[in-house]
Design an enzyme around this catalytic site. Sequence first.
Site, short mmCIF file in Angstrom:
data_model
loop_
_atom_site.label_atom_id
_atom_site.label_comp_id
_atom_site.label_asym_id
_atom_site.label_seq_id
_atom_site.Cartn_x
_atom_site.Cartn_y
_atom_site.Cartn_z
N LYS A 64 0.84 -1.21 0.00
CA LYS A 64 0.00 0.00 0.00
C LYS A 64 0.87 1.26 0.00
CE LYS A 64 -3.77 -2.34 2.42
NZ LYS A 64 -4.43 -2.60 3.72
N GLN A 108 -4.08 -1.37 10.04
CA GLN A 108 -4.02 -2.68 9.38
C GLN A 108 -4.61 -3.75 10.31
OE1 GLN A 108 -3.02 -3.26 6.17
NE2 GLN A 108 -3.69 -5.36 6.50
N ASP A 131 -10.44 3.51 4.60
CA ASP A 131 -10.81 2.09 4.51
C ASP A 131 -12.33 1.91 4.48
OD1 ASP A 131 -8.67 0.38 4.15
OD2 ASP A 131 -8.18 0.26 6.29
#
Length: 324
Positions: A64, A108, A131
């Site tokens: 990412k 994460q 997200d």
Amino acid sequence: MTRPTDRETPSEPRILDGRRAAAEIRAEVADDVRQLVAAGGRPPGLTAVLVGDDPASQVYVGSKTRASEEAGIVGAVLRLPSETTQVELLATVDGLNADDAVDGILVQLPLPGHLDSSRVLERIDPAKDVDGFHPVSVGRLWLDRETFVPATPSGIVELLERNGVEIEGRRAVIVGRSHLVGKPLAALLLRRNATVTFAHSRTQDLKELCRGAELLVAAIGRPAFFGEEHVAPGTVVVDVGINRLEDRAEVERLFPDRPERLETFERRGSVLVGDVDPRAFARAAAYTPVPGGVGPLTVACLLVNTVRAARRRQGTAAAPGESR
Ligand code: NDP
């Protein structure tokens, strides 16, 4: 494209190439960042928080941030030890919320077991929730309001639309009802007027249900679970699963005509397979391969969300496709 209701199976199923679509999206994001900066804006900033040393998470975060930097986004990773407490992690999120140079925050997952991921995700400022896991983002998605949509389902829709796959009016069966994939994807497909059915581990007659699908989405995390008996000829199959196969006999059985997969296995000791038995793809009108299907879109769509966050926070014009 031929509607699978006609059940005409093309001689060769079409491969929905995720690497190509992801490269297009990443180039669009890079363009958008250049425009933002040329207009006097600040380059978007994305910070990932990584707690502990889970090897898969390290790989995901690495890809990412690399992709961010290639697109002109300022990527950063905050690495915290696995014994980080809930209070410390919440304070870290508070710090990022207050940092004006940070447009997107991603924590994460999975977090170490002693941490409450729901509370951590809820602490993220919804304006920086790239997200799309914050309850505010989820609620706005189901209300058809503008929001951050989780990257994997966004990527699936991008892949279908960029390949001209018709969604409106189709019978879509989504197997898997997670917050990350199945549920947000259902909202996106409903918004595009598909007729959506969910299936999960308690569903009865799963095979029959899947055979009735025109668009079948497999997102359960079980290697090669869906076989020919689940796929009616002419179905569009989206295989979200990413599973590692470490058994040579299984690789030989599932990829009888793909010597290159066996070579990969010999080199690396494992190969990736989706939730769909690769031999079942022959019946499909179109399908997403694993690897190289849905996976690459996930990172690309996270970048799209980050530039949107930056534009909104900087009060500049909406990026193209903002309302998706
Ligand atoms: P979860 O484990 O959170 O959810 C799995 C879902 O599958 C659950 O709803 C579960 O049902 C259902 N399920 C499990 N077994 C069966 C079964 N035998 N029959 C029917 N339904 C079943 O998984 P995720 O959604 O996080 O991930 C799914 C897969 O997608 C994984 O392989 C993951 O690695 C992959 N993935 C890929 C991404 C990408 O970028 N390509 C991104 C995210 C995930 P129930 O709710 O009843 O328990």
